[in-house]
Design a protein around this motif. Structure first.
Motif, PDB file in Angstrom:
ATOM      1  N   LEU A 144      -4.419   0.281 -10.225  1.00  0.00           N
ATOM      2  CA  LEU A 144      -4.770  -1.019 -10.799  1.00  0.00           C
ATOM      3  C   LEU A 144      -5.832  -0.912 -11.887  1.00  0.00           C
ATOM      4  N   THR A 145      -6.651   0.150 -11.830  1.00  0.00           N
ATOM      5  CA  THR A 145      -7.682   0.314 -12.869  1.00  0.00           C
ATOM      6  C   THR A 145      -7.023   0.415 -14.248  1.00  0.00           C
ATOM      7  N   GLU A 146      -5.811   0.956 -14.280  1.00  0.00           N
ATOM      8  CA  GLU A 146      -5.097   1.083 -15.559  1.00  0.00           C
ATOM      9  C   GLU A 146      -4.786  -0.270 -16.178  1.00  0.00           C
ATOM     10  N   ILE A 202      -3.978  -5.894  -0.796  1.00  0.00           N
ATOM     11  CA  ILE A 202      -3.263  -4.638  -0.620  1.00  0.00           C
ATOM     12  C   ILE A 202      -2.594  -4.703   0.754  1.00  0.00           C
ATOM     13  N   ASN A 203      -1.289  -4.923   0.742  1.00  0.00           N
ATOM     14  CA  ASN A 203      -0.556  -5.248   1.969  1.00  0.00           C
ATOM     15  C   ASN A 203       0.082  -4.004   2.616  1.00  0.00           C
ATOM     16  N   LYS A 204       0.529  -4.174   3.818  1.00  0.00           N
ATOM     17  CA  LYS A 204       1.244  -3.149   4.595  1.00  0.00           C
ATOM     18  C   LYS A 204       0.357  -1.946   4.931  1.00  0.00           C
ATOM     19  N   ILE A 205      -0.956  -2.204   5.131  1.00  0.00           N
ATOM     20  CA  ILE A 205      -1.850  -1.077   5.427  1.00  0.00           C
ATOM     21  C   ILE A 205      -1.602  -0.502   6.825  1.00  0.00           C
ATOM     22  N   ASP A 206      -0.770  -1.204   7.621  1.00  0.00           N
ATOM     23  CA  ASP A 206      -0.413  -0.667   8.946  1.00  0.00           C
ATOM     24  C   ASP A 206       0.563   0.488   8.834  1.00  0.00           C
ATOM     25  N   ARG A 207       1.202   0.626   7.707  1.00  0.00           N
ATOM     26  CA  ARG A 207       2.222   1.668   7.570  1.00  0.00           C
ATOM     27  C   ARG A 207       1.578   3.054   7.487  1.00  0.00           C
ATOM     28  N   PRO A 208       2.211   4.029   8.135  1.00  0.00           N
ATOM     29  CA  PRO A 208       1.631   5.376   8.139  1.00  0.00           C
ATOM     30  C   PRO A 208       1.503   5.964   6.732  1.00  0.00           C
ATOM     31  N   ASP A 209       2.389   5.565   5.846  1.00  0.00           N
ATOM     32  CA  ASP A 209       2.340   6.108   4.478  1.00  0.00           C
ATOM     33  C   ASP A 209       1.519   5.229   3.529  1.00  0.00           C
ATOM     34  N   ARG A 223      -4.905   4.749  -3.576  1.00  0.00           N
ATOM     35  CA  ARG A 223      -4.015   5.008  -4.712  1.00  0.00           C
ATOM     36  C   ARG A 223      -3.715   3.695  -5.463  1.00  0.00           C
ATOM     37  N   VAL A 224      -3.544   2.605  -4.697  1.00  0.00           N
ATOM     38  CA  VAL A 224      -3.297   1.302  -5.320  1.00  0.00           C
ATOM     39  C   VAL A 224      -4.482   0.917  -6.204  1.00  0.00           C
ATOM     40  N   ALA A 267       0.815  -1.218   0.000  1.00  0.00           N
ATOM     41  CA  ALA A 267       0.000   0.000   0.000  1.00  0.00           C
ATOM     42  C   ALA A 267       0.849   1.269   0.000  1.00  0.00           C
ATOM     43  N   ASP A 268       2.088   1.170   0.462  1.00  0.00           N
ATOM     44  CA  ASP A 268       2.936   2.360   0.474  1.00  0.00           C
ATOM     45  C   ASP A 268       3.656   2.546  -0.864  1.00  0.00           C
TER      46      ASP A 268
END
Ligand code: GTP
Ligand code: MG
Length: 370
Positions: free
Chosen positions: A203-205, A186-193, A198-199, A160-161
Motif C-alpha cells: 500500500l505504501t506504493e 486488512i481482512n482474513k488475518i485468520d488465514r494461515p497464509d 506485505r499488504v 491479507a492473503d
C-alpha cells in the motif's frame, strides 16, 4: 445563460409555435416546440418579429428549490458518519459488513433482518454509523458520475492473503478523487497464509502509509470470520468521524441521494434514499432526478415504519411516480404540484436532449451538395 422554450417564447409574442419554429429554421436552428433556446437566439427571433427585447431572469421553481440555502452554523447538529466499503472482488467486503451488522444486532432481533436494503446503521458506544452496502466501486463510480457525494469515509478492504489487487488500486483512486479519508481493513488475518505486513508494504506504493510506519493511514487487521478486530475497526471509524466534525441541520426540508431503487410488484417504485440534510417526513413532496414523490410511507433499515428520517439516516421511501436512478439527488418542495412540475420539466428536457442526440445532423451545405 438563460433559456426559454419555443412555446413560452411564442406565447409571450402571441405568435404560434409554428411561426417561431419557422423563424428559427430560417436562422439555421432546428427546434421543437418544447425545446429550450438560449437568450441570444430568442432575442434575435423576437427582434425578427419586431419586438424589443429585455432579458429578465425569472427564477423558476426548479432553481429556487434545488439550491441549497446555507445553514446558519447555530442550526447545525452532529450527524452520524456515512461509510462505504470498497475493495477487490472476494476480499471480504460483504462478509465484513455482515459481521459488523451481526455484532450489533441484539438477541431480540436475531434473525430479524431478512430483507435486503442498500444501507443500514449500527450503533457503537452510543454513536450511530451509517454503512452503505454498495460493495464494489461500480455503484460508487455511478454515484460520483452523477455528482453525488454520499460517503464521509471509505473502508478499503484488502485480503491479507491476496494483497493489493487491481480493483484495490481502483478503489484507492476513487476514494482519493472523491477526497474521502480511507481506513484500511486488512481482512482474513485468520488465514494461515495471511501476511498483513506485505499488504502494508504494497500500500505504501499508493501513498497509503500505515501509522505504525510513520504515515497517517489507519490500518486495522480484521477477520470477518472470527470477528477479530471488528471493535477496533468501529473505534477507528468513530475516531475519524469525530475529526471530520460532521454536522447537518435537522430543522429544514430534506435533501439527499437515492442509493438504490426498484419497481416492486406490490408496492410500486421503491427507493432507498440517504437523507443528507434536513428531515424527511411522511407526506413530504420531493423531486429526484426526473421523478417525484409524495412520501406515502418510510421504512428504516430494519423494515420498521418511521414517520421521520433525520440526517445520515437511510430509509426506504414509497410514493414515487417512477423508479428514480441510484445517484439521483432529491430535494423537498412545498407541494405536490411543484414536485410534479419540476419533474415533468426535467423529464421533457431529458427527452429533448435524447431526441436531439439521435437526430442526424444536416447542414444547409449538406443539402446543397447532394
Ligand atoms: P465480491 O462482492 O464478490 O466482490 O466479494 P466480497 O469482497 O464481498 O467478498 P465476500 O464477503 O463475498 O467473501 C469472499 C470469500 O472470502 C467468501 O468465501 C468468504 O467466506 C471469505 N472470507 C471473507 N472474509 C473472510 C475472513 O475474514 N476470513 C476467511 N478465512 N475467509 C473470509
Ligand atoms: Mg460482496
Amino acid at each position: 445563460g438563460e433559456f426559454i422554450t419555443v412555446k413560452e417564447l411564442a406565447e409571450k409574442m402571441k405568435k404560434s409555435p409554428a411561426e417561431v419554429i419557422k423563424k428559427l429554421m430560417m436562422l439555421g436552428v432546428m427546434a421543437t416546440i418544447n425545446q429550450e433556446i438560449d437568450a441570444d437566439t430568442a432575442t434575435i427571433v423576437a427582434q425578427e418579429f419586431g419586438f424589443e427585447v429585455e432579458v429578465k431572469v425569472e427564477q423558476d421553481a426548479e432553481t429556487l428549490y434545488m439550491q441549497e440555502p446555507e445553514d446558519d452554523p447555530a442550526d447545525l447538529q452532529p450527524r452520524p458518519c456515512v461509510v462505504t466499503v470498497m475493495g477487490h472482488v472476494d476480499h471480504g467486503k460483504t462478509s465484513l459488513l455482515d459481521a459488523i451488522r451481526e455484532t450489533n444486532v441484539t438477541a431480540t432481533e436475531a434473525g430479524g433482518i431478512t430483507q435486503h436494503i442498500g444501507a443500514y446503521q449500527v450503533e457503537h458506544n452510543n454513536k450511530k454509523i451509517t454503512f452503505l452496502d454498495t460493495p464494489g466501486h461500480e455503484a460508487f463510480t455511478a454515484m460520483r458520475a452523477r455528482g453525488a457525494k454520499v460517503t464521509d469515509i471509505a473502508i478499503l478492504v484488502v485480503a491479507a492473503d491476496d494483497g493489493v489487487m487491481p480493483q484495490t488500486v481502483e478503489a484507492i483512486n476513487h476514494a482519493k478523487a472523491a477526497g474521502v479519508p480511507i481506513i484500511v481493513a486488512i481482512n482474513k488475518i485468520d488465514r494461515p497464509d495471511a501476511n498483513p505486513e506485505r499488504v502494508k508494504q504494497q500500500l505504501t506504493e499508493y501513498g497509503l502509509v500505515a501509522e505504525e510506519w510513520g504515515g497517517d493511514t489507519i490500518m486495522v487487521p480484521v477477520s470477518a470470520k472470527t470477528r477479530q478486530g471488528l471493535e477496533d475497526l468501529l473505534e477507528m471509524i468513530l475516531l475519524v468521524a469525530e475529526m471530520l466534525e460532521l454536522k447537518a441541520n435537522p430543522n429544514r426540508p430534506a435533501r439527499g441521494t437515492v442509493i438504490e431503487a426498484e419497481l416492486d410488484k406490490g408496492r410500486g417504485p421503491v427507493a432507498t434514499v440517504l437523507v443528507q440534510n434536513g428531515t424527511l417526513s411522511v407526506g413530504d413532496n420531493l423531486v429526484a432526478g426526473t421523478t417525484w414523490a409524495r412520501v406515502r410511507a418510510m421504512m428504516d433499515y430494519k423494515g420498521r415504519r418511521v414517520k421521520k428520517a433525520t440526517p445520515s439516516m437511510p430509509v426506504e421511501v414509497l410514493g414515487f411516480s417512477e423508479v428514480p436512478y441510484a445517484g439521483d439527488q432529491f430535494f423537498v418542495v412545498p407541494d405536490e404540484k411543484t414536485a410534479r412540475q419540476i419533474a415533468e420539466k426535467r423529464a421533457s428536457r431529458k427527452r429533448e436532449e435524447e431526441f436531439r442526440a439521435a437526430m442526424p445532423r444536416v447542414s444547409l451545405e449538406d443539402l446543397f451538395n447532394q
